[in-house]
Motif scaffolding. Structure first.
Motif, short mmCIF file in Angstrom:
data_model
loop_
_atom_site.label_atom_id
_atom_site.label_comp_id
_atom_site.label_asym_id
_atom_site.label_seq_id
_atom_site.Cartn_x
_atom_site.Cartn_y
_atom_site.Cartn_z
N LYS A 60 10.89 10.70 18.66
CA LYS A 60 11.57 11.16 19.87
C LYS A 60 12.99 11.62 19.56
CE LYS A 60 8.89 10.77 23.43
NZ LYS A 60 8.57 11.90 24.26
N SER A 61 13.68 10.90 18.69
CA SER A 61 15.06 11.28 18.38
C SER A 61 15.11 12.56 17.54
CB SER A 61 15.78 10.15 17.66
OG SER A 61 15.18 9.89 16.42
N LEU A 62 14.12 12.80 16.69
CA LEU A 62 14.08 14.04 15.91
C LEU A 62 13.77 15.26 16.79
CD1 LEU A 62 12.29 13.04 12.59
CD2 LEU A 62 14.67 13.70 12.89
N GLN A 63 13.10 15.04 17.90
CA GLN A 63 12.81 16.16 18.80
C GLN A 63 14.08 16.67 19.47
OE1 GLN A 63 9.81 14.62 21.42
NE2 GLN A 63 8.15 15.43 20.16
N ALA A 64 15.13 15.87 19.50
CA ALA A 64 16.38 16.29 20.12
C ALA A 64 17.12 17.31 19.26
CB ALA A 64 17.27 15.09 20.37
N ILE A 65 16.76 17.39 17.97
CA ILE A 65 17.41 18.35 17.07
C ILE A 65 16.80 19.73 17.31
CG2 ILE A 65 17.83 18.96 14.66
CD1 ILE A 65 17.54 15.99 14.00
N ARG A 66 17.62 20.74 17.37
CA ARG A 66 17.14 22.10 17.62
C ARG A 66 16.63 22.73 16.32
NH1 ARG A 66 19.89 25.14 22.28
NH2 ARG A 66 20.54 23.43 23.61
N THR A 67 15.40 22.41 15.99
CA THR A 67 14.81 22.93 14.75
C THR A 67 14.28 24.34 14.89
OG1 THR A 67 12.75 21.84 15.35
CG2 THR A 67 14.20 20.66 13.85
N GLU A 68 14.17 24.84 16.12
CA GLU A 68 13.65 26.20 16.32
C GLU A 68 14.55 27.24 15.67
OE1 GLU A 68 14.59 24.39 19.22
OE2 GLU A 68 12.66 23.38 19.36
N GLN A 69 15.82 26.91 15.52
CA GLN A 69 16.76 27.85 14.92
C GLN A 69 16.55 28.01 13.42
OE1 GLN A 69 20.48 26.13 15.96
NE2 GLN A 69 20.29 26.59 18.15
N TRP A 70 15.93 27.03 12.80
CA TRP A 70 15.75 27.04 11.35
C TRP A 70 14.50 27.80 10.91
CZ3 TRP A 70 16.38 21.06 10.97
CH2 TRP A 70 17.68 20.73 11.31
N PHE A 71 13.58 28.03 11.84
CA PHE A 71 12.30 28.66 11.51
C PHE A 71 12.19 30.02 12.16
CE2 PHE A 71 11.58 24.16 10.96
CZ PHE A 71 10.82 24.10 9.81
N LYS A 72 11.24 30.79 11.69
CA LYS A 72 10.94 32.07 12.31
C LYS A 72 10.30 31.83 13.68
CE LYS A 72 10.19 34.39 7.91
NZ LYS A 72 9.21 35.04 7.04
N PRO A 73 10.37 32.82 14.57
CA PRO A 73 9.75 32.65 15.89
C PRO A 73 8.25 32.41 15.79
CG PRO A 73 11.19 34.57 15.86
CD PRO A 73 11.10 34.08 14.45
N ASN A 74 7.72 31.69 16.76
CA ASN A 74 6.28 31.37 16.87
C ASN A 74 5.76 30.57 15.69
OD1 ASN A 74 6.20 32.82 19.30
ND2 ASN A 74 5.81 34.73 18.21
N ARG A 75 6.56 29.67 15.17
CA ARG A 75 6.14 28.79 14.08
C ARG A 75 6.15 27.33 14.55
NH1 ARG A 75 4.37 31.75 9.59
NH2 ARG A 75 4.46 29.74 8.58
N THR A 76 5.63 27.08 15.73
CA THR A 76 5.69 25.73 16.30
C THR A 76 4.86 24.73 15.50
OG1 THR A 76 3.92 26.29 17.83
CG2 THR A 76 6.16 26.53 18.64
N GLN A 77 3.76 25.17 14.91
CA GLN A 77 2.94 24.25 14.12
C GLN A 77 3.71 23.75 12.90
OE1 GLN A 77 -0.78 25.86 12.85
NE2 GLN A 77 -1.61 23.87 12.25
N ASP A 78 4.45 24.63 12.25
CA ASP A 78 5.25 24.23 11.10
C ASP A 78 6.34 23.24 11.51
OD1 ASP A 78 3.76 25.93 9.55
OD2 ASP A 78 5.24 27.55 9.56
#
Length: 73
Positions: free
Chosen positions: A21-39
């Motif tokens: 739950k605490s790791l979900q608070a980090i904005r990891t979407e910025q580190w990956f290419k778009p539409n890479r939610t599985q990664d």
């Protein structure tokens, strides 16, 4: 020894949920290419399992060593 095994399993599951739950608070979407939610999900799960393992081992070792200290005195 069964008490330590049950304590270890309970702590691991509890800490895994808290860390995930605490790791979900980090904005990891910025580190990956778009539409890479599985990664992103795989990275978050791997990180939470690894950190949970380390934290659980630390807590269990701390409990063991404090019990050994009380035996000395």
């Amino acid at each position: 020894m069964n008490v330590f095994a049950l304590t270890y399993i309970f702590l691991y599951l509890l800490i895994s949920g808290v860390i995930f739950k605490s790791l979900q608070a980090i904005r990891t979407e910025q580190w990956f290419k778009p539409n890479r939610t599985q990664d992103i999900q795989i990275i978050l799960m791997s990180l939470s399992m690894g950190i949970s393992y380390l934290v659980t081992n630390f807590i269990v070792d701390l409990i063991k060593y404090t019990n050994q200290i009380f035996i000395l005195f």
